[in-house]
Design an enzyme around this catalytic site. Structure first.
Site, short mmCIF file in Angstrom:
data_model
loop_
_atom_site.label_atom_id
_atom_site.label_comp_id
_atom_site.label_asym_id
_atom_site.label_seq_id
_atom_site.Cartn_x
_atom_site.Cartn_y
_atom_site.Cartn_z
N HIS A 189 23.23 -9.64 50.77
CA HIS A 189 22.02 -10.16 50.09
C HIS A 189 21.51 -9.18 49.03
O HIS A 189 20.77 -9.58 48.14
CB HIS A 189 20.93 -10.44 51.13
CG HIS A 189 21.28 -11.62 52.00
ND1 HIS A 189 20.73 -12.87 51.80
CD2 HIS A 189 22.14 -11.76 53.03
CE1 HIS A 189 21.24 -13.72 52.68
NE2 HIS A 189 22.09 -13.06 53.44
N ASP A 395 17.25 -6.05 42.34
CA ASP A 395 17.15 -7.05 43.41
C ASP A 395 18.46 -7.82 43.50
O ASP A 395 19.08 -8.08 42.46
CB ASP A 395 16.02 -8.05 43.10
CG ASP A 395 15.16 -8.37 44.32
OD1 ASP A 395 15.71 -8.38 45.43
OD2 ASP A 395 13.95 -8.60 44.14
C1 GDG Z 1 16.63 -10.26 50.20
C2 GDG Z 1 17.10 -9.60 48.90
C3 GDG Z 1 17.58 -11.86 47.96
C4 GDG Z 1 7.09 -13.63 50.71
N1 GDG Z 1 5.78 -13.59 51.02
C5 GDG Z 1 5.52 -14.75 51.66
C6 GDG Z 1 6.70 -15.50 51.73
N2 GDG Z 1 7.65 -14.78 51.14
C7 GDG Z 1 9.03 -15.24 50.96
C8 GDG Z 1 9.27 -15.66 49.53
C9 GDG Z 1 10.78 -15.58 49.45
C10 GDG Z 1 11.10 -14.44 50.41
O1 GDG Z 1 9.95 -14.22 51.21
C11 GDG Z 1 11.42 -13.16 49.69
O2 GDG Z 1 12.72 -13.27 49.17
P1 GDG Z 1 13.21 -12.37 47.97
O3 GDG Z 1 14.51 -12.92 47.52
O4 GDG Z 1 12.18 -12.38 46.91
O5 GDG Z 1 13.33 -10.89 48.53
P2 GDG Z 1 13.83 -10.11 49.87
O6 GDG Z 1 12.93 -10.34 51.01
O7 GDG Z 1 13.95 -8.69 49.46
O8 GDG Z 1 15.27 -10.73 50.19
C12 GDG Z 1 16.87 -10.52 47.72
C13 GDG Z 1 17.21 -12.42 49.33
O9 GDG Z 1 17.42 -11.47 50.37
C14 GDG Z 1 18.02 -13.67 49.66
O10 GDG Z 1 19.40 -13.42 49.57
O11 GDG Z 1 17.16 -12.77 46.96
O12 GDG Z 1 17.38 -9.95 46.53
O13 GDG Z 1 16.43 -8.35 48.70
O14 GDG Z 1 11.39 -16.75 49.94
O15 GDG Z 1 8.74 -16.95 49.33
N3 GDG Z 1 6.79 -16.72 52.30
C15 GDG Z 1 5.65 -17.23 52.83
N4 GDG Z 1 4.45 -16.57 52.81
C16 GDG Z 1 4.35 -15.33 52.22
O16 GDG Z 1 3.24 -14.77 52.17
N5 GDG Z 1 5.68 -18.43 53.41
#
Ligand code: GDG
Length: 503
Positions: A189, A395
């Site tokens: 990821h 990222d």
């Molecule tokens: C890893 C990789 C890759 C956040 N705050 C709330 C909430 N979230 C959700 C977002 C989004 C998820 O969390 C975060 O995903 P990201 O992709 O932005 O980042 P990582 O957590 O670092 O994820 C990344 C990912 O894995 C998938 O492969 O894209 O690069 O680092 O979905 O919406 N969701 C809710 N409330 C919140 O306050 N419901």
């Protein structure tokens, strides 16, 4: 209602309907792919399968349907620690099962806080200064991988195993050593860095060597795949042709699978938020006082560039007072690790400084939220924001960038300001998002001003192009694609082991 004190109201606002619609969207294509393979999924943590809890992370959205509809087993840590005896707590979810394991106390901190999150995580994000000088804990990392492999061995009769993320780089090799002869796939990821960066990871050769026990290695972007190929050449002396590398234990196919979201679900949640406005959003909008709303949603992680983004806002407000309000949602992450606690303190200090410098008694430029919102509320907030600020230093993909786009009003969309070092920038180009260098607050500031003043016609054009891309490859296509590729490994005859240069 105070917008800074409404987490309970927020949680209560979450409804069960989103799960039903999500299930209705479950893609037949994926079901067929998963049913052909009686799958085991392994990740550090498993999803809560609780429609009342916010799903933080795309993995839950992608894999819950795979488990519930195709009968897959999803195995991961229970979040509790044990004495190292291997008892799996198994619960049924739809047609599938979730198997939770208490990881051994003795090695947990060395594995999780140490090698995985203080060595691998910063290295994979090309942030060498964040690597903990005094931590190694490689042995604990290997011990936990061995423990999980031993536990997964009981599922050896299943057709294939899909392992997730940097916690488990050597897990495939452990399974192979136990005699598991079913296809084993791995998806990373995070990004994969250039050879010079990887060189700084202790035991990097051994780790990469062990990754070649997987039949299929999946990366987010072409950049990651190219770096992995360069690392194979530089560090193991191995060549990779037509996406295949031959290591000591046979063929490994290496491919990209850029993770997506369910754009329909975000669009639907965003539209519903207009029909039935959430009290939090209504209060927030009243507090803007004529300013445009920008939104940032991140785990509180130093890779996410939240500090630089706040410095950029400081510059925008100095030039154009009261022009922008930033809603920064920053949920706590890995609080047991020093670097995360320090980052949390630093970001809070910056928020206070900007609010003191530019705020008035009845108006503050940054609304800082540390508790999670429901996914439906998040969609409403994305929709309300003219600017989506996604500025990580690096990222793997960044799902927030995609969710922000999917939640926009097609007739009056907002603008995505996106780090050129997020995987998502390989999907959205400069004609679509405003691409910035996340380490330069002045560039971010210029993009914020451009986004705030962009004519509607240009916003619609940029948005349409991004939305088309999201619809072309959803989270369901992503998992179906990976499972189908893993399925191919079943019919591929394993290569006769050849000696590697390290043997
Ligand atoms: C890893 C990789 C890759 C956040 N705050 C709330 C909430 N979230 C959700 C977002 C989004 C998820 O969390 C975060 O995903 P990201 O992709 O932005 O980042 P990582 O957590 O670092 O994820 C990344 C990912 O894995 C998938 O492969 O894209 O690069 O680092 O979905 O919406 N969701 C809710 N409330 C919140 O306050 N419901």
């Amino acid at each position: 209602m105070d917008v800074n004190n409404t987490s309970r109201a927020r949680a209560a606002g979450y409804s069960r309907t989103s799960l039903a619609t999500q299930q209705a969207d479950f893609n037949q294509h994926l079901l067929e792919a998963a049913q052909q393979l009686n799958l085991v999924v392994i990740s550090n943590r498993v999803s809560a399968f609780d429609p009342l809890q916010p799903k933080t992370g795309g993995l839950a959205a992608a894999l819950e349907p795979v488990v519930e509809h195709s009968g897959a087993v999803w195995m991961g840590s229970s979040g509790k620690l044990g004495d190292g005896s291997q008892t799996l707590g198994i619960a049924e979810h739809g047609q599938g099962r979730v198997a939770k394991l208490d990881l051994p106390r003795k090695h947990y901190s060395g594995y999780y806080d140490g090698f995985a999150n203080s060595i691998l995580w910063p290295a994979l994000h090309s942030l060498p200064d964040r690597m903990a000088a005094s931590t190694n804990h490689y042995e604990s990392y290997q011990e936990i991988n061995k423990f999980v492999a031993d536990a997964a061995f009981q599922f050896r009769d299943r057709d294939a195993i899909w392992v997730h993320d940097y916690h488990f780089l050597p897990l495939g090799a452990g399974l192979q050593k136990l005699g598991v002869d079913k296809p084993i796939g791995f998806f990373l990821h995070t990004p994969w860095p250039e050879p010079k960066m990887m060189e700084q990871v202790p035991n990097h050769r051994e780790l990469m060597q062990s990754m070649l026990a997987y039949d299929l290695l999946g990366f987010q972007t072409n950049w990651d795949l190219k770096n992995f190929r360069d690392c194979l050449r530089n560090h193991l002396g191995l060549e990779f042709e037509h996406g295949v590398v031959i290591g000591a234990s046979g063929h490994t196919r290496c491919q990209t699978f850029p993770i997506g979201i369910d754009p329909k679900q975000f669009a639907r949640n965003a539209s519903e938020s207009l029909a039935k406005p959430d009290p939090y959003v209504s209060v927030l909008l009243k507090k803007l006082g004529g300013a445009k709303l920008a939104i940032g949603v991140d785990r509180l992680d130093y890779t996410k560039g939240i500090d630089q983004r706040i410095k950029a806002l400081d510059q925008v407000l100095a030039a154009e007072p009261r022009s922008i309000v930033l809603l920064q949602v920053a949920t706590s992450s890995r609080p047991e690790i020093d670097a995360y606690r320090t980052y949390k303190r630093d970001v809070a200090g910056l928020v206070d400084r900007v609010n003191d410098n530019h705020g008035l008694e009845e108006w503050r430029p940054i609304i800082y939220e540390n508790s999670p919102f429901s996914q439906a509320q998040l969609a409403g907030l994305y929709r309300a924001a003219r600017i989506g600020l996604v500025t990580p230093l690096r990222d793997g993909m960044n799902l927030v960038a995609k969710e922000y786009v999917a939640a926009q009003d097609p007739n009056d969309p907002g603008v995505l300001v996106l780090s050129k070092f997020a995987g998502a920038a390989e999907i959205f180009d400069q004609n679509e998002a405003l691409l910035v260098d996340p380490a330069h607050p002045d560039e971010i500031a210029a993009a914020i001003s451009e986004a705030a003043n962009m004519p509607r016609k240009e916003r619609v054009q940029r948005w349409r192009a991004m939305m088309d891309k999201l619809e072309e490859y959803t989270i369901h296509d992503w998992s179906a694609h990976f499972i189908q590729e893993l399925h191919k490994s079943r019919v591929t005859v394993r290569a006769v082991p050849t000696s590697s240069l390290l043997d």
